[in-house]
Motif scaffolding. Structure first.
Motif, PDB file in Angstrom:
ATOM      1  N   ARG A  36       0.856  -1.188   0.000  1.00 28.10           N
ATOM      2  CA  ARG A  36       0.000   0.000   0.000  1.00 28.10           C
ATOM      3  C   ARG A  36       0.888   1.233   0.000  1.00 28.10           C
ATOM      4  NH1 ARG A  36      -3.816  -0.313   4.901  1.00 28.10           N
ATOM      5  NH2 ARG A  36      -4.685  -2.007   3.678  1.00 28.10           N
ATOM      6  N   HIS A  57       1.444  -2.977   5.740  1.00 29.63           N
ATOM      7  CA  HIS A  57       1.219  -2.920   4.288  1.00 29.63           C
ATOM      8  C   HIS A  57       2.220  -1.981   3.616  1.00 29.63           C
ATOM      9  CE1 HIS A  57      -2.515  -5.217   3.760  1.00 29.63           C
ATOM     10  NE2 HIS A  57      -3.005  -4.648   4.847  1.00 29.63           N
ATOM     11  N   ASP A  64      -4.212  -8.603   2.730  1.00 34.71           N
ATOM     12  CA  ASP A  64      -5.631  -8.823   2.995  1.00 34.71           C
ATOM     13  C   ASP A  64      -6.130  -9.883   2.013  1.00 34.71           C
ATOM     14  OD1 ASP A  64      -5.529  -6.695   4.856  1.00 34.71           O
ATOM     15  OD2 ASP A  64      -5.807  -5.273   3.220  1.00 34.71           O
ATOM     16  N   ASP A 105      -9.573  -7.025  12.401  1.00 35.62           N
ATOM     17  CA  ASP A 105      -9.379  -6.923  10.954  1.00 35.62           C
ATOM     18  C   ASP A 105      -9.206  -8.342  10.405  1.00 35.62           C
ATOM     19  OD1 ASP A 105      -8.889  -5.989   8.438  1.00 35.62           O
ATOM     20  OD2 ASP A 105      -7.061  -4.882   8.951  1.00 35.62           O
ATOM     21  N   HIS A 108      -6.939  -9.648   7.426  1.00 39.64           N
ATOM     22  CA  HIS A 108      -5.567  -9.113   7.458  1.00 39.64           C
ATOM     23  C   HIS A 108      -4.587 -10.090   8.126  1.00 39.64           C
ATOM     24  CE1 HIS A 108      -2.634  -5.722   8.045  1.00 39.64           C
ATOM     25  NE2 HIS A 108      -2.331  -6.406   9.126  1.00 39.64           N
TER      26      HIS A 108
HETATM   27 ZN   LIG Z   1      -4.620  -5.307   5.961  1.00 43.15          ZN
END
Ligand SMILES: [Zn+2]
Length: 113
Positions: A36, A57, A64, A105, A108
């Protein structure tokens, strides 16, 4: 080879093991975000989708994954727990987002670096 590259490579090998394990358990897995950009992280942070500007990330050490069962996307932490526990068994550095405190999450999976 830098230590970060070594961590990134070890992380990705564990991801391959995770996908093979989950597939053998009957899940169908598709990929979501891995790397990311800082710009994207800031968008998530500002919108509340992420609680940190220090996400793994950003370091290519988190992914994910989408879990499908009978063609339906599953978010239920308890249904995915076996996979999450397998992830954490692969390395003492591995954390599953389903075990996060507060901001859970489920899709994740990360390596703490
Ligand atoms: Zn994540």
């Amino acid at each position: 080879m830098s230590s970060l590259v070594a961590e990134q490579a070890a992380f990705l090998i564990d991801v391959t093991r995770l996908i093979q394990f989950a597939t053998a358990e009957g899940w169908v897995i598709t990929g979501g975000e891995l790397w990311r950009s800082p710009e994207q992280q800031e968008i998530y942070f500002r919108s509340g989708r992420s609680k940190t500007m220090n996400s793994n990330h950003l370091r290519r050490c988190a992914i994910d994954l989408n879990f499908f069962w009978n063609g339906r996307l599953v978010w239920d932490k308890e249904l995915i727990r076996t996979v999450g526990e397998y992830w954490e068994s692969l390395s003492s550095k591995n954390r599953w987002g389903g075990n996060f405190k507060g901001f859970v999450d489920v899709p994740h999976f990360e390596r703490r670096v």
